[in-house]
Design an enzyme around this catalytic site. Structure first.
Site, PDB file in Angstrom:
ATOM      1  N   LYS A  22       0.834  -1.217   0.000  1.00  0.00           N
ATOM      2  CA  LYS A  22       0.000   0.000   0.000  1.00  0.00           C
ATOM      3  C   LYS A  22       0.862   1.258   0.000  1.00  0.00           C
ATOM      4  O   LYS A  22       0.679   2.143  -0.828  1.00  0.00           O
ATOM      5  CB  LYS A  22      -0.910   0.004   1.234  1.00  0.00           C
ATOM      6  CG  LYS A  22      -1.512   1.363   1.555  1.00  0.00           C
ATOM      7  CD  LYS A  22      -2.192   1.367   2.899  1.00  0.00           C
ATOM      8  CE  LYS A  22      -2.536   2.748   3.379  1.00  0.00           C
ATOM      9  NZ  LYS A  22      -1.494   3.421   4.176  1.00  0.00           N
ATOM     10  N   ASN A  23       1.806   1.332   0.933  1.00  0.00           N
ATOM     11  CA  ASN A  23       2.518   2.600   1.090  1.00  0.00           C
ATOM     12  C   ASN A  23       3.542   2.855  -0.020  1.00  0.00           C
ATOM     13  O   ASN A  23       4.018   3.976  -0.164  1.00  0.00           O
ATOM     14  CB  ASN A  23       3.143   2.702   2.486  1.00  0.00           C
ATOM     15  CG  ASN A  23       2.059   2.958   3.536  1.00  0.00           C
ATOM     16  OD1 ASN A  23       0.950   3.383   3.195  1.00  0.00           O
ATOM     17  ND2 ASN A  23       2.362   2.684   4.803  1.00  0.00           N
ATOM     18  N   CYS A 118      -5.070   8.532   8.729  1.00  0.00           N
ATOM     19  CA  CYS A 118      -5.480   7.932   9.998  1.00  0.00           C
ATOM     20  C   CYS A 118      -5.278   8.891  11.175  1.00  0.00           C
ATOM     21  O   CYS A 118      -4.259   9.585  11.230  1.00  0.00           O
ATOM     22  CB  CYS A 118      -4.665   6.672  10.261  1.00  0.00           C
ATOM     23  SG  CYS A 118      -5.237   5.263   9.316  1.00  0.00           S
ATOM     24  N   ARG A 123       0.048  15.231  12.406  1.00  0.00           N
ATOM     25  CA  ARG A 123       0.817  14.773  11.243  1.00  0.00           C
ATOM     26  C   ARG A 123       1.315  15.968  10.445  1.00  0.00           C
ATOM     27  O   ARG A 123       0.793  16.309   9.387  1.00  0.00           O
ATOM     28  CB  ARG A 123      -0.013  13.801  10.408  1.00  0.00           C
ATOM     29  CG  ARG A 123      -0.468  12.602  11.234  1.00  0.00           C
ATOM     30  CD  ARG A 123      -1.153  11.536  10.441  1.00  0.00           C
ATOM     31  NE  ARG A 123      -0.246  10.755   9.619  1.00  0.00           N
ATOM     32  CZ  ARG A 123      -0.616   9.673   8.934  1.00  0.00           C
ATOM     33  NH1 ARG A 123      -1.842   9.249   8.975  1.00  0.00           N
ATOM     34  NH2 ARG A 123       0.265   9.013   8.204  1.00  0.00           N
ATOM     35  N   ASP A 306       3.448   0.490  12.075  1.00  0.00           N
ATOM     36  CA  ASP A 306       2.206  -0.008  11.468  1.00  0.00           C
ATOM     37  C   ASP A 306       1.874  -1.440  11.891  1.00  0.00           C
ATOM     38  O   ASP A 306       0.784  -1.933  11.604  1.00  0.00           O
ATOM     39  CB  ASP A 306       2.284   0.081   9.932  1.00  0.00           C
ATOM     40  CG  ASP A 306       2.406   1.524   9.463  1.00  0.00           C
ATOM     41  OD1 ASP A 306       2.112   2.442  10.252  1.00  0.00           O
ATOM     42  OD2 ASP A 306       2.816   1.734   8.303  1.00  0.00           O
ATOM     43  N   ARG A 398      -9.427   0.784   3.409  1.00  0.00           N
ATOM     44  CA  ARG A 398      -8.470   1.726   2.817  1.00  0.00           C
ATOM     45  C   ARG A 398      -7.129   1.051   2.543  1.00  0.00           C
ATOM     46  O   ARG A 398      -6.387   1.504   1.672  1.00  0.00           O
ATOM     47  CB  ARG A 398      -8.237   2.906   3.773  1.00  0.00           C
ATOM     48  CG  ARG A 398      -9.334   3.956   3.732  1.00  0.00           C
ATOM     49  CD  ARG A 398      -8.914   5.205   4.518  1.00  0.00           C
ATOM     50  NE  ARG A 398      -7.479   5.367   4.430  1.00  0.00           N
ATOM     51  CZ  ARG A 398      -6.660   5.516   5.476  1.00  0.00           C
ATOM     52  NH1 ARG A 398      -7.134   5.566   6.690  1.00  0.00           N
ATOM     53  NH2 ARG A 398      -5.366   5.631   5.302  1.00  0.00           N
TER      54      ARG A 398
HETATM   55  N1  EPU Z   1       6.986  14.280  10.889  1.00  0.00           N
HETATM   56  C1  EPU Z   1       7.270  15.608  11.168  1.00  0.00           C
HETATM   57  N2  EPU Z   1       7.310  16.486  10.123  1.00  0.00           N
HETATM   58  C2  EPU Z   1       7.063  16.104   8.834  1.00  0.00           C
HETATM   59  C3  EPU Z   1       6.778  14.770   8.561  1.00  0.00           C
HETATM   60  C4  EPU Z   1       6.734  13.866   9.612  1.00  0.00           C
HETATM   61  O1  EPU Z   1       7.496  15.971  12.304  1.00  0.00           O
HETATM   62  O2  EPU Z   1       7.121  16.964   7.955  1.00  0.00           O
HETATM   63  C5  EPU Z   1       6.958  13.312  11.990  1.00  0.00           C
HETATM   64  C6  EPU Z   1       5.578  12.683  12.180  1.00  0.00           C
HETATM   65  O3  EPU Z   1       4.772  13.490  13.023  1.00  0.00           O
HETATM   66  C7  EPU Z   1       5.928  11.343  12.795  1.00  0.00           C
HETATM   67  C8  EPU Z   1       7.275  10.994  12.151  1.00  0.00           C
HETATM   68  O4  EPU Z   1       7.796  12.220  11.639  1.00  0.00           O
HETATM   69  O5  EPU Z   1       6.120  11.501  14.169  1.00  0.00           O
HETATM   70  C9  EPU Z   1       7.195   9.993  11.013  1.00  0.00           C
HETATM   71  O6  EPU Z   1       6.240  10.419  10.062  1.00  0.00           O
HETATM   72  P1  EPU Z   1       6.325  10.011   8.522  1.00  0.00           P
HETATM   73  O7  EPU Z   1       6.422  11.235   7.725  1.00  0.00           O
HETATM   74  O8  EPU Z   1       7.366   8.954   8.352  1.00  0.00           O
HETATM   75  O9  EPU Z   1       4.889   9.374   8.286  1.00  0.00           O
HETATM   76  P2  EPU Z   1       4.000   9.478   6.994  1.00  0.00           P
HETATM   77  O10 EPU Z   1       4.844   9.564   5.788  1.00  0.00           O
HETATM   78  O11 EPU Z   1       2.925  10.489   7.189  1.00  0.00           O
HETATM   79  C10 EPU Z   1       3.977   6.923   6.487  1.00  0.00           C
HETATM   80  C11 EPU Z   1       2.934   5.876   6.338  1.00  0.00           C
HETATM   81  C12 EPU Z   1       2.342   5.536   7.690  1.00  0.00           C
HETATM   82  C13 EPU Z   1       3.449   5.079   8.621  1.00  0.00           C
HETATM   83  C14 EPU Z   1       4.561   6.131   8.696  1.00  0.00           C
HETATM   84  C15 EPU Z   1       5.762   5.683   9.492  1.00  0.00           C
HETATM   85  C16 EPU Z   1       2.075   6.389   4.130  1.00  0.00           C
HETATM   86  C17 EPU Z   1       0.967   6.898   3.311  1.00  0.00           C
HETATM   87  N3  EPU Z   1       1.885   6.388   5.444  1.00  0.00           N
HETATM   88  O12 EPU Z   1       3.300   8.057   7.024  1.00  0.00           O
HETATM   89  O13 EPU Z   1       1.473   4.452   7.447  1.00  0.00           O
HETATM   90  O14 EPU Z   1       2.936   4.874   9.915  1.00  0.00           O
HETATM   91  O15 EPU Z   1       5.005   6.442   7.354  1.00  0.00           O
HETATM   92  O16 EPU Z   1       6.304   4.516   8.964  1.00  0.00           O
HETATM   93  O17 EPU Z   1       3.107   5.959   3.616  1.00  0.00           O
HETATM   94  C18 EPU Z   1      -0.402   3.090   7.735  1.00  0.00           C
HETATM   95  O18 EPU Z   1      -0.086   2.539   6.666  1.00  0.00           O
HETATM   96  O19 EPU Z   1      -1.275   2.650   8.527  1.00  0.00           O
HETATM   97  C19 EPU Z   1       0.285   4.324   8.114  1.00  0.00           C
HETATM   98  C20 EPU Z   1      -0.182   5.167   9.009  1.00  0.00           C
END
Ligand code: EPU
Length: 420
Positions: A22-23, A118, A123, A306, A398
């Site tokens: 998915k991701n 989610c 975020r 996850d 989703r």
């Molecule tokens: N963060 C910041 N600033 C940013 C971006 C992130 O402070 O600009 C922080 C976030 O608040 C968090 C950490 O960095 O504490 C990690 O966030 P990340 O950006 O890695 O998360 P994401 O890209 O929004 C993806 C996956 C999530 C998964 C996380 C961590 C997708 C669409 N989502 O989210 O997947 O938990 O990486 O591995 O790729 C899921 O699939 O259920 C899911 C939530």
């Protein structure tokens, strides 16, 4: 409205085939807009609601989409007519933020509604913005949308303050067509980050180092369509591994990359499960009582956030105390309130859950509070006595393709019902 009904007590047995990640898919689909000529044919795309949503967003931007089969899409982005992604669908999902990096790279301009996703914590996207600005873009947030524009993008050295999957991929997208070289440091190393880099390289990008702490991107003048197949889903695979162990079953999980599952395998082995690895499969069996372990989530190659929620279900019903510490998201223990309705003994203190294994869980009406929490509640239903009814399953749809069919094929008593 639909619900899943699970009658507990089964032992999962057999083989389950894992879908595309998915991701990875939710980044690769927006990345396809970078192809100014030729079509991208992308295989092994999971048949999930987030992907359907991205298809609709791509169409709204003017992309031609041909659905070759349930898991293969042909995307023609040569005649994109809009750089404006401001619809309810964009707002609903997280990965829509990849349109910012993609459109900025190709058209030097984009307006994209702030993403949803989610409810697992705040975020922010400050690291994405920091990256775009370092490449020379002007970024503003107005009326709930991110607007980016640049005369030209120029390669830069960017050190991320936090390890972020989204920021790493988004800034990588933006940098593929920038002038000169971009160096990204303190990047995410998740398998899906590597998969997106491989996809971009198949389109003609010049990206090296994905999967390490430093990614080097030499800007190229244009990208073209390509044929690509998405990697298997590490998290779907981990979910079935945990379900197999929780039901003391015997399940072979096929179409996986065992290396991507090492942190999960290691914890299951520490608990007492037996893990046998093949080239592209993993067998999980259990021949003795499992015991509690401590879990601390971390960016890859650490234990994935996850998988934390499904894992905590298993820990709630094995002997001894387990401590689960969530380091990535500040609000990812909400499923434990649901689990308490089923008899679990859990105390949550901030980001830490202290779990004392109980003899039995009992079925109840519970909610899928988010995507992985939903899958976790399915596992809870499988190991509980009696009937569990899971509400709000749109979260599950989703991200998990055909979840009830896959569990049923392993012997679970699970059905989807419609309620008014
Ligand atoms: N963060 C910041 N600033 C940013 C971006 C992130 O402070 O600009 C922080 C976030 O608040 C968090 C950490 O960095 O504490 C990690 O966030 P990340 O950006 O890695 O998360 P994401 O890209 O929004 C993806 C996956 C999530 C998964 C996380 C961590 C997708 C669409 N989502 O989210 O997947 O938990 O990486 O591995 O790729 C899921 O699939 O259920 C899911 C939530």
């Amino acid at each position: 409205m639909e619900r899943l009904v699970v009658n507990g007590g089964c032992t999962l047995k057999g083989e389950v085939n894992i879908n595309g990640a998915k991701n990875a898919a939710v980044a690769i689909l927006p990345a396809a807009i970078l192809a100014s000529e030729g079509k991208c044919i992308i295989e092994n795309i999971p048949d999930i609601e987030d992907v359907h949503c991205l298809e609709r967003i791509l169409r709204s931007l003017g992309c031609g989409i041909n659905k070759i089969d349930d898991n293969t899409l042909e995307i023609d982005a040569s005649d994109i007519t809009s750089v404006n992604a401001c619809t309810e669908e964009v707002r609903r999902m997280r990965a829509s933020y990849y349109f910012i990096g993609g459109l900025l790279a190709r058209f030097k301009s984009a307006r994209v509604e702030l993403p949803g996703g989610c409810p697992i914590g705040v975020r922010p996207i400050d690291q994405h913005i920091k990256g775009f600005e370092a490449l020379g873009a002007e970024v503003t947030i107005e009326h709930g949308a991110v607007a980016v524009k640049a005369n030209k993008l120029i390669g830069a050295n960017i050190f991320f303050d936090v390890v972020s999957v989204g920021a790493t991929i988004n800034v990588m997208l933006a940098a593929t067509l920038a002038e000169g070289t971009t160096i990204l440091e303190n990047v995410a190393k998740e398998p899906h980050v590597v998969d997106v880099a491989n996809f971009l390289n198949s389109m003609g990008a010049d990206i090296k180092g994905a999967g390490t702490d430093i990614i080097r991107i030499k800007g190229v003048s244009a990208l073209r369509g390509c044929n690509y197949s998405v990697i298997p889903d590490q998290i779907e695979a981990g979910t079935f591994m945990i379900a197999a162990a929780a039901t003391r079953g015997d399940v072979t999980i096929t179409n996986v990359i065992p290396k991507h599952l090492e942190s999960i395998s290691a914890k299951l082995i520490e608990m007492g499960a037996i893990i046998e690895e093949g080239d592209d499969c993993i067998r999980v069996t259990v021949d003795k009582p499992l015991k509690g372990v401590n879990i601390k989530t971390a960016p890859y190659p650490g234990f994935p956030t996850d998988i934390q929620q499904p894992m905590s279900i298993l820990l709630s019903k094995v002997s001894g105390r387990s401590i689960v510490t969530e380091t990535i998201w500040e609000n990812r223990h909400k499923h434990l309130d649901e689990l308490k309705k089923m008899g679990a003994s859990v105390k949550v203190e901030g980001r830490t859950a202290i779990m004392d294994g109980v003899e039995k869980l009992t079925g109840a009406i519970v909610k899928a509070t988010d995507l992985r929490a939903g899958a976790a509640m399915v596992i809870a239903g499988l190991i509980a006595e009696g009937r569990t009814e899971i509400c709000d399953i749109e979260h599950i749809d989703r991200g998990y393709p055909h979840i009830e069919r896959k569990f049923r094929e392993l012997g679970a008593d699970i059905t989807r019902i419609r309620v008014e």
